[in-house]
Motif scaffolding. Structure first.
Motif, mmCIF file in Angstrom:
data_model
loop_
_atom_site.group_PDB
_atom_site.id
_atom_site.type_symbol
_atom_site.label_atom_id
_atom_site.label_comp_id
_atom_site.label_asym_id
_atom_site.label_seq_id
_atom_site.Cartn_x
_atom_site.Cartn_y
_atom_site.Cartn_z
ATOM 1 N N ARG A 144 0.504 -1.127 0.225
ATOM 2 C CA ARG A 144 0.094 0.032 -0.218
ATOM 3 C C ARG A 144 0.446 1.007 0.079
ATOM 4 N NH1 ARG A 144 -5.018 -0.117 4.141
ATOM 5 N NH2 ARG A 144 -3.266 0.848 6.063
ATOM 6 N N HIS A 145 1.965 1.166 1.245
ATOM 7 C CA HIS A 145 2.825 2.802 0.705
ATOM 8 C C HIS A 145 3.227 2.437 -0.588
ATOM 9 C CE1 HIS A 145 6.160 4.623 2.147
ATOM 10 N NE2 HIS A 145 6.624 4.101 0.852
ATOM 11 N N PHE A 146 4.121 1.735 -1.470
ATOM 12 C CA PHE A 146 4.236 2.164 -2.724
ATOM 13 C C PHE A 146 3.757 2.959 -4.133
ATOM 14 C CE2 PHE A 146 7.583 -0.734 -0.983
ATOM 15 C CZ PHE A 146 9.134 0.069 -1.813
ATOM 16 N N ARG A 148 1.062 3.769 -2.928
ATOM 17 C CA ARG A 148 0.193 5.330 -2.558
ATOM 18 C C ARG A 148 1.107 6.731 -3.491
ATOM 19 N NH1 ARG A 148 -2.177 5.065 3.886
ATOM 20 N NH2 ARG A 148 -3.830 4.479 2.841
ATOM 21 N N GLU A 149 2.390 5.772 -3.238
ATOM 22 C CA GLU A 149 3.737 6.865 -3.047
ATOM 23 C C GLU A 149 4.082 6.863 -4.779
ATOM 24 O OE1 GLU A 149 6.876 6.225 -0.924
ATOM 25 O OE2 GLU A 149 7.727 4.690 -2.101
ATOM 26 N N ARG A 150 3.564 5.872 -5.414
ATOM 27 C CA ARG A 150 3.962 6.062 -7.112
ATOM 28 C C ARG A 150 2.049 6.642 -7.918
ATOM 29 N NH1 ARG A 150 7.802 1.623 -7.972
ATOM 30 N NH2 ARG A 150 9.054 1.942 -6.452
ATOM 31 N N CYS A 192 8.284 10.896 -4.954
ATOM 32 C CA CYS A 192 8.346 10.873 -3.419
ATOM 33 C C CYS A 192 7.818 9.797 -2.844
ATOM 34 C CB CYS A 192 6.288 10.489 -5.145
ATOM 35 S SG CYS A 192 5.395 12.056 -4.927
ATOM 36 N N HIS A 193 8.019 9.887 -1.863
ATOM 37 C CA HIS A 193 8.140 8.886 -0.259
ATOM 38 C C HIS A 193 7.173 9.032 0.286
ATOM 39 C CE1 HIS A 193 9.070 6.689 2.717
ATOM 40 N NE2 HIS A 193 9.857 7.009 3.134
ATOM 41 N N HIS A 194 6.590 8.682 0.839
ATOM 42 C CA HIS A 194 5.508 8.278 1.673
ATOM 43 C C HIS A 194 5.302 8.227 3.087
ATOM 44 C CE1 HIS A 194 1.882 8.230 4.539
ATOM 45 N NE2 HIS A 194 0.384 8.186 2.975
ATOM 46 N N ILE A 195 5.625 9.553 4.228
ATOM 47 C CA ILE A 195 6.232 9.718 5.013
ATOM 48 C C ILE A 195 5.547 9.235 6.272
ATOM 49 C CG2 ILE A 195 7.867 11.502 4.597
ATOM 50 C CD1 ILE A 195 6.221 12.989 6.312
ATOM 51 N N CYS A 218 19.056 8.438 -2.800
ATOM 52 C CA CYS A 218 17.983 8.135 -0.765
ATOM 53 C C CYS A 218 16.888 7.338 -0.786
ATOM 54 C CB CYS A 218 17.310 9.816 -0.897
ATOM 55 S SG CYS A 218 18.719 10.874 -0.481
ATOM 56 N N HIS A 219 16.119 7.407 -2.374
ATOM 57 C CA HIS A 219 14.560 6.421 -1.509
ATOM 58 C C HIS A 219 14.909 5.593 -0.867
ATOM 59 C CE1 HIS A 219 10.098 6.347 -2.986
ATOM 60 N NE2 HIS A 219 10.522 5.744 -1.495
ATOM 61 N N ARG A 220 15.636 4.534 -1.763
ATOM 62 C CA ARG A 220 16.803 3.564 -1.862
ATOM 63 C C ARG A 220 17.249 2.783 -0.729
ATOM 64 N NH1 ARG A 220 16.123 -1.419 -5.232
ATOM 65 N NH2 ARG A 220 14.564 -0.829 -6.274
ATOM 66 N N VAL A 222 15.938 4.437 2.193
ATOM 67 C CA VAL A 222 15.532 4.663 3.644
ATOM 68 C C VAL A 222 15.007 3.172 3.784
ATOM 69 C CG1 VAL A 222 12.383 5.653 3.499
ATOM 70 C CG2 VAL A 222 14.368 7.048 2.703
ATOM 71 N N HIS A 223 14.545 2.269 2.164
ATOM 72 C CA HIS A 223 13.813 0.990 1.874
ATOM 73 C C HIS A 223 14.556 -0.046 1.624
ATOM 74 C CE1 HIS A 223 9.892 3.062 1.101
ATOM 75 N NE2 HIS A 223 9.990 3.704 0.406
ATOM 76 N N ARG A 224 15.769 0.193 2.503
ATOM 77 C CA ARG A 224 16.944 -0.823 2.167
ATOM 78 C C ARG A 224 16.807 -0.840 3.651
ATOM 79 N NH1 ARG A 224 23.319 -1.258 2.185
ATOM 80 N NH2 ARG A 224 23.044 -3.341 0.697
HETATM 81 ZN ZN LIG Z 1 9.373 5.186 -0.194
#
Ligand SMILES: [Zn+2]
Ligand SMILES: [Zn+2]
Length: 241
Positions: A144-146, A148-150, A192-195, A218-220, A222-224
């Protein structure tokens, strides 16, 4: 011959079982317990395992009760003989012991998402992506996170608002600007990243303030790994290195 063996439990399912054991004072639940039947039915409604691989015993009360025993007997306070259980059971249990509030909230969010059917619509195909499978809060909330941000409409709105306020689309964490580096080819490119943390992101619609514009690197980052980084953690990491 069709498979009769149910597929292995995934993190989302273990989270729900673990939450039930927690609610039961970290004791396991018998097959006759109505909460076991309730969880069994909920698990059968999760859009995680395709019907073709489920088999006739898929998440029946027997299996659910056994899973609660695997979790309960791995609790550090348990003094009796341990049932088998797997590494995932122990890992999720440890997540609950380390972050009780967040994990209980994640279980709530998963339950309400299944009941409302809101996960059924989110794109599948993320399961191959290790970063999604790795989210502490499970796959469904991560999907759902992905999604939303896409969301292209939201993304466009966010970009427009950001541009009119700041005049550029530099990464909000590290300052990288695609257009400044790649010229016109990089114009209007940013992710976009959902915070909101997954456990807190609920059913609510996404507000522009819930999104942060960051570069692909940076997005990578965050999710790593687990858990995903908060915006503050990401920025601090960049500052200190
Ligand atoms: Zn994200
Ligand atoms: Zn960046």
């Amino acid at each position: 011959m069709t498979a009769t063996r149910a597929p292995a439990w995934v993190r989302d399912e273990v989270i729900l079982a673990c939450d039930l054991v927690r609610q039961n004072g970290w004791r396991w639940l018998l097959q006759t317990d109505p909460r076991v039947a309730e969880l069994s039915s909920l698990l059968q409604h999760m859009p995680l395992h395709p019907a073709g691989v489920r088999g006739p015993k898929f998440r029946n009360i027997n299996g659910v009760s056994r899973k609660t025993a695997d979790i309960a007997t791995n609790h550090p306070d348990y003094r009796g003989k341990r049932t088998h259980g797997g590494a995932l059971d122990r890992e999720v249990l440890q997540n609950f012991l380390d972050q009780p509030k967040e994990m209980a909230a994640a279980a709530d969010a998963i339950r309400s998402g299944i009941r409302s059917g809101s996960f059924d619509a989110t794109a599948v195909g993320w399961d191959d992506d290790e970063e999604v499978a790795e989210a502490v809060e499970g796959r469904l909330l991560a999907r759902r996170h992905f999604a939303r941000e896409r969301n292209p409409r939201l993304r466009e709105k966010k970009i427009r608002a950001h541009l009119s306020q700041h005049g550029s689309l530099a990464c909000e964490a590290c300052g990288f600007d695609f257009e400044a580096t790649y010229g016109p080819h990089g114009a209007r490119y940013i992710e976009c990243h959902h915070i909101l943390p997954l456990h807190a992101s609920g059913q609510t619609t996404t507000r522009l303030d819930d999104l942060m514009l960051i570069c692909a690197n940076c997005h990578r980052m965050v999710h790593r790994g687990k858990p995903w980084l908060t915006p503050e953690e990401l920025k601090r990491m960049i500052r200190t290195h």
